[in-house]
Design a protein around this motif. Structure first.
Motif, PDB file in Angstrom:
ATOM      1  N   ARG A  36      -7.336  -3.540   2.086  1.00  0.00           N
ATOM      2  CA  ARG A  36      -6.823  -4.259   1.719  1.00  0.00           C
ATOM      3  C   ARG A  36      -6.943  -5.531   2.663  1.00  0.00           C
ATOM      4  NH1 ARG A  36      -2.524  -2.777  -1.422  1.00  0.00           N
ATOM      5  NH2 ARG A  36      -3.435  -1.265  -3.550  1.00  0.00           N
ATOM      6  N   TYR A  87      -2.754   7.007   1.718  1.00  0.00           N
ATOM      7  CA  TYR A  87      -4.052   6.143   1.232  1.00  0.00           C
ATOM      8  C   TYR A  87      -5.348   6.307   2.033  1.00  0.00           C
ATOM      9  CZ  TYR A  87      -2.447   4.269   5.907  1.00  0.00           C
ATOM     10  OH  TYR A  87      -1.784   3.630   6.837  1.00  0.00           O
ATOM     11  N   GLU A 123     -10.847   3.773   3.275  1.00  0.00           N
ATOM     12  CA  GLU A 123     -11.867   2.614   2.277  1.00  0.00           C
ATOM     13  C   GLU A 123     -10.742   1.914   2.095  1.00  0.00           C
ATOM     14  OE1 GLU A 123     -14.228   6.369   3.703  1.00  0.00           O
ATOM     15  OE2 GLU A 123     -11.979   6.014   2.016  1.00  0.00           O
ATOM     16  N   GLU A 124      -9.410   2.380   1.037  1.00  0.00           N
ATOM     17  CA  GLU A 124      -8.555   1.460  -0.017  1.00  0.00           C
ATOM     18  C   GLU A 124      -7.532   0.591   1.375  1.00  0.00           C
ATOM     19  OE1 GLU A 124      -4.391   1.949  -1.852  1.00  0.00           O
ATOM     20  OE2 GLU A 124      -5.168   3.351  -0.977  1.00  0.00           O
ATOM     21  N   ILE A 178       0.971  -1.340   0.092  1.00  0.00           N
ATOM     22  CA  ILE A 178      -0.050   0.075   0.085  1.00  0.00           C
ATOM     23  C   ILE A 178       0.631   1.010  -0.089  1.00  0.00           C
ATOM     24  CG2 ILE A 178      -1.618   1.443   1.063  1.00  0.00           C
ATOM     25  CD1 ILE A 178      -2.423  -0.950   2.408  1.00  0.00           C
TER      26      ILE A 178
END
Length: 426
Positions: free
Chosen positions: A246, A238, A241-242, A234
């Protein structure tokens, strides 16, 4: 948070439709992986009352209720830090945008044919997160805190390390199973890539998932991390939500690996471990008892006259008799004891950290439990006894101990059955 992790799981379902409530209940009840109390309300007023009495681990909510038309119930639950899944029959785009800005986990429409399956999947993940441990590795205290807060929003148990050395020590000594590590690239003693390589010498990808974080603009750093054993990468900064997506995907993959391995290790009929797993897990137990110069107990159990049960009542009832062996053994043995079905009507048990007297008394209690047990199946009433061969002594090889236990079992069969015979070796 700690209180919630140690209490029985509770799921709140809020919907004014009795049909929808029944469908959601049926879907959740049918999932064996969800062990939780289901509590239902059909109005905002009822929900207000119930949240004062219970703490919920997840809430599945309809947006529009008779006494609250604009999603007020969402705020009611999110203010209590309850993970919210919205299940609705459909609303305007404007209202939907407002809802999606709220702190909800998922938004599902009732018109979707897969909506119930999706609810079950999300509920499983959220409930599992309460018991899942994640290790953050970052030299910066402030960045560890930010990552920790994001993970705690997913209801995960968070451990922290400020260096690679500290992280390795936590993984080595922790009594908790840690399926996921999140490491920054920049660490004081070795970089995150070196740490990833080090961890991969010890833990395979199906046992430990590693997510790497970096704010580097190097375009190939992600591929380098993945080549060196990371499961995911990642790039900073970031979005939450991302990040949450993940995290959940990686935890889900580890769960799938574990379930697949567990399925391969279990006997399909009884749910007990199989012969292969018995030997795989028994050997480390033996090594531990050898190092501590302790004695160990190994028992073999066989149903008396099992062929007669099959011939008289049929194989279906014979299967019930075999499953009942598993039930009685689980009831009388410790969770730490290794129990396996070797095939047919034969079962094996390995017990460490137990005295000879306690081992003998335990298996005598098990024998007596079978003797007094009566099964009623398909109109038939059946009872049966078992013979038990027990080895007790210093740990030699697992094969040798099973051979001695088998000899004791043979003696029990030859001298009248329904008894416990012990062979000892010092």
């Amino acid at each position: 948070i700690d209180y919630m992790k140690n209490t029985r799981k509770k799921i709140l379902i809020v919907d004014d439709s009795k049909v929808v409530r029944s469908m959601v209940k049926k879907a959740l009840d049918e999932c064996q992986e969800i062990d939780a109390d289901l509590i239902f309300t059909e109005s905002y007023a009822q929900t207000q009352e119930i949240v004062q009495k219970h703490r919920f681990h997840i809430a599945i909510l309809d947006v529009t209720l008779p006494d609250a038309q604009n999603g007020e119930v969402i705020d009611l639950l999110t203010e209590q830090d309850v993970p919210v899944v919205v299940l609705t029959g459909g609303i305007s785009n404007a209202s939907k945008n407002i809802i999606l800005k709220k702190n909800i986990m998922e938004y599902i429409t009732k018109s979707n044919p897969q909506s119930l399956d999706y609810i079950v999947t999300i509920a499983k993940r959220i409930l599992k997160n309460y018991d899942a441990h994640v290790l953050i590795i970052d030299a910066s205290k402030s960045l560890r805190l930010l990552t920790k807060l994001s993970l705690e929003k997913l209801n995960l148990c968070v451990l922290e390390a400020k260096s690679a050395k500290e992280a390795i020590e936590i993984l080595r000594t922790s009594e908790q199973y840690i399926p996921l590590v999140i490491t920054d690239y920049s660490l004081p003693d070795m970089d995150g890539m070196e740490l990833t390589m080090e961890l991969r010498q010890i833990y395979s990808k199906d046992k430990l998932s590693i997510i790497a974080l970096s704010g580097s603009n190097d375009p190939i750093i992600a591929s380098k991390f993945l080549r060196h054993g990371a499961n995911d990468f990642i790039k900073k900064p970031y979005t939450h939500e991302e990040f949450s997506l993940r995290i959940n995907v990686n935890l889900e993959l580890i769960d799938l690996f574990r379930q697949s391995k567990e399925t391969a290790s279990k006997d399909f009929l009884t749910g007990l471990y199989n012969r292969r797993f018995f030997f795989e897990s028994g050997i480390p137990i033996l090594e531990k008892t050898k190092r501590k110069s302790l004695s160990i107990a190994v028992a073999t159990i066989d149903i008396d006259f099992f062929k007669k049960i099959n011939d008289t009542y049929g194989h279906d009832i014979g299967d019930v008799a075999i499953k009942e062996v598993a039930n009685i053994l689980k009831k009388h043995l410790r969770s730490s004891d290794l129990i396996a079905r070797f095939g047919g009507e034969e079962f094996c048990i390995l017990l460490d950290d137990i005295s000879e007297e306690k081992a003998l008394n335990k298996f005598e209690d098990i024998r007596a439990a079978f003797e007094s047990n009566i099964l009623s199946v398909s109109g038939a009433t059946i009872s049966y006894t078992v013979s038990i061969g027990l080895y007790y002594g210093n740990a030699c090889s697992l094969e040798d101990m099973l051979t001695l236990a088998d000899k004791a079992l043979y003696e029990a069969k030859e001298t009248g059955r329904n008894k416990v015979i012990i062979h000892k070796k010092s």
